[in-house]
Design an enzyme around this catalytic site. Structure first.
Site, PDB file in Angstrom:
ATOM      1  N   SER A 155      40.210  49.701  45.524  1.00  0.00           N
ATOM      2  CA  SER A 155      41.010  50.726  46.204  1.00  0.00           C
ATOM      3  C   SER A 155      41.813  50.028  47.294  1.00  0.00           C
ATOM      4  O   SER A 155      41.423  48.946  47.752  1.00  0.00           O
ATOM      5  CB  SER A 155      40.073  51.755  46.851  1.00  0.00           C
ATOM      6  OG  SER A 155      40.781  52.520  47.810  1.00  0.00           O
ATOM      7  N   TYR A 168      32.349  54.513  51.564  1.00  0.00           N
ATOM      8  CA  TYR A 168      33.301  54.197  50.481  1.00  0.00           C
ATOM      9  C   TYR A 168      34.046  52.898  50.814  1.00  0.00           C
ATOM     10  O   TYR A 168      34.156  51.994  49.978  1.00  0.00           O
ATOM     11  CB  TYR A 168      34.282  55.366  50.333  1.00  0.00           C
ATOM     12  CG  TYR A 168      35.311  55.210  49.240  1.00  0.00           C
ATOM     13  CD1 TYR A 168      34.954  55.354  47.906  1.00  0.00           C
ATOM     14  CD2 TYR A 168      36.652  54.951  49.544  1.00  0.00           C
ATOM     15  CE1 TYR A 168      35.904  55.229  46.893  1.00  0.00           C
ATOM     16  CE2 TYR A 168      37.604  54.828  48.541  1.00  0.00           C
ATOM     17  CZ  TYR A 168      37.225  54.974  47.220  1.00  0.00           C
ATOM     18  OH  TYR A 168      38.166  54.855  46.222  1.00  0.00           O
TER      19      TYR A 168
HETATM   20  C1  BGC Z   1      40.618  57.361  47.393  1.00  0.00           C
HETATM   21  C2  BGC Z   1      41.442  58.611  47.563  1.00  0.00           C
HETATM   22  C3  BGC Z   1      42.542  58.389  48.578  1.00  0.00           C
HETATM   23  C4  BGC Z   1      43.336  57.161  48.234  1.00  0.00           C
HETATM   24  C5  BGC Z   1      44.427  56.842  49.254  1.00  0.00           C
HETATM   25  C6  BGC Z   1      41.509  56.193  47.123  1.00  0.00           C
HETATM   26  O1  BGC Z   1      40.735  55.033  47.049  1.00  0.00           O
HETATM   27  O2  BGC Z   1      39.708  57.530  46.313  1.00  0.00           O
HETATM   28  O3  BGC Z   1      40.597  59.665  47.984  1.00  0.00           O
HETATM   29  O4  BGC Z   1      43.415  59.515  48.614  1.00  0.00           O
HETATM   30  O5  BGC Z   1      42.462  56.057  48.143  1.00  0.00           O
HETATM   31  O6  BGC Z   1      43.946  56.890  50.558  1.00  0.00           O
END
Ligand code: BGC
Length: 267
Positions: A155, A168
Site C-alpha cells: 500500500s 495497518y
Molecule cells: C487503504 C485504503 C485507503 C488507501 C489510500 C489503502 O491502502 O486500504 O483504505 O483509502 O490506501 O489512503
C-alpha cells in the site's frame, strides 16, 4: 508479455484487486489458484472469469478442456491454513511459479482504542500470513530447483502515515522490509520479490469511504490524476512483474496511486 505455462496463486482473490489480478494473469496465459476466506460466491465469480480466459471453455455445458483455475478456501491469518493453501495449489497444478500475496484487511480506530484482537487480526493476515505463505512457496521452489516470483500487494501506507490505521501501516511497513530482506536472501536462488503499492482503489475495502461523499471528495483532491484507481490498474502491473520481462527486477516497490504519495502542495 505472456504467462503461458506459468502457475500463479493469488491470495484473497474472491473480490477487489485480488480478483482483477487472478483474471488478468489468466488472460495472459497463466493457470491460477484462487483463494477466498469469507466470500465463496466471489471466488466462484473469479473462477468463472478465469476459466473463461482459457479460450476453449464452454462453461454453460460445464466443459473446459484446459483447466485454468482452481479455488481453495483458507484464512490467511492462520499459518496452518496458509501452508495448506500453498500445498493444495502445488498438488493441483503440479507446481507454482508465482505467488501474489494480496489478501489484506484494515481496521479503523484511534490508536488509544485499538483492541488487541484487531491488532492481531491485521498483523496476522497482512504480515504473518505473507511471511509463511512465502516461506512455503520458497521451500517448494528450492525442492524443485526452480526460480520463482513473489509479488506482494502492499500500500502507499508502507511509507505514508495513515492516522487511525496504525496497525495497518505497521503491517505494510513490515511488508516493505520483508521484501527488501528476501530480495537479498533469495536472489541467489533466482527468486525475485517485489511490492506493488496501491493508493485509493475502488474496492470493497473502501466501501465506507466510497459511501461518504465528503471524505471521498477530500481524498480525490489529494490525487493528482483526479480519480480513484481501478483494480485493473493494479493487475496490469502485477502481470508485468509476473512475466519474464521483469526477470531483473527485485527488492523494489512500485506505486499505483495516481500520484497520491508525493502530492504535497501549499495552498
Ligand atoms: C487503504 C485504503 C485507503 C488507501 C489510500 C489503502 O491502502 O486500504 O483504505 O483509502 O490506501 O489512503
Amino acid at each position: 508479455m505472456t504467462l503461458e505455462g506459468k502457475v500463479a496463486l493469488v491470495t484473497g482473490s474472491s473480490q477487489g484487486i485480488g480478483q482483477a489480478i487472478a483474471v488478468r494473469l489468466a488472460q495472459e496465459g497463466a493457470q491460477v489458484v484462487i483463494n477466498y476466506r469469507s466470500n465463496p460466491q466471489g471466488a466462484e465469480e473469479t473462477l468463472a472469469k478465469v476459466q473463461a480466459a482459457g479460450g476453449q471453455c464452454h462453461l454453460a455445458e460445464g466443459y473446459c478442456d484446459h483447466e485454468k483455475g482452481y479455488s481453495v478456501g483458507a484464512d490467511l491469518g492462520m499459518v496452518g491454513d496458509v501452508r495448506r493453501l500453498i500445498k493444495a495449489g502445488i498438488e493441483h497444478f503440479g507446481r507454482l511459479d508465482v505467488l501474489v500475496n494480496n489478501a489484506g484487511i484494515e481496521k479503523h480506530a484511534p490508536f488509544w482504542e485499538v483492541a488487541e484482537a484487531d491488532y492481531e487480526a491485521v498483523m496476522n493476515v497482512n504480515l504473518k500470513g505473507v511471511f509463511f505463505a512465502t516461506q512455503e512457496m520458497v521451500k517448494h521452489l528450492i525442492e524443485t530447483r526452480r526460480p520463482g516470483k513473489i509479488i506482494n500487494i502492499s500500500s502507499v501506507h508502507e511509507d505514508l502515515p495513515f492516522p487511525n490505521f496504525t496497525a495497518y501501516c505497521c503491517s505494510k511497513g513490515g511488508m516493505k522490509m520483508l521484501t527488501r530482506n528476501l530480495a537479498v536472501e533469495l536472489g541467489p536462488l533466482g527468486i525475485t520479490v517485489n511490492n506493488v503499492a496501491p493508493g485509493a482503489i475502488e474496492t470493497p475495502i473502501n466501501t465506507k469511504l466510497l459511501n461518504d461523499p465528503t471524505k471521498l471528495g477530500a481524498l480525490l483532491q489529494n490525487i493528482p490524476l483526479s480519480r480513484l484507481g481501478q483494480p485493473g490498474d493494479v493487475a496490469s502491473l502485477v502481470a508485468f512483474l509476473a512475466s519474464s520481462d521483469a526477470n531483473y527486477i527485485t527488492g523494489t516497490t512500485f506505486f499505483v496511486d495516481g500520484g497520491l504519495l508525493w502530492n504535497y502542495h501549499e495552498q
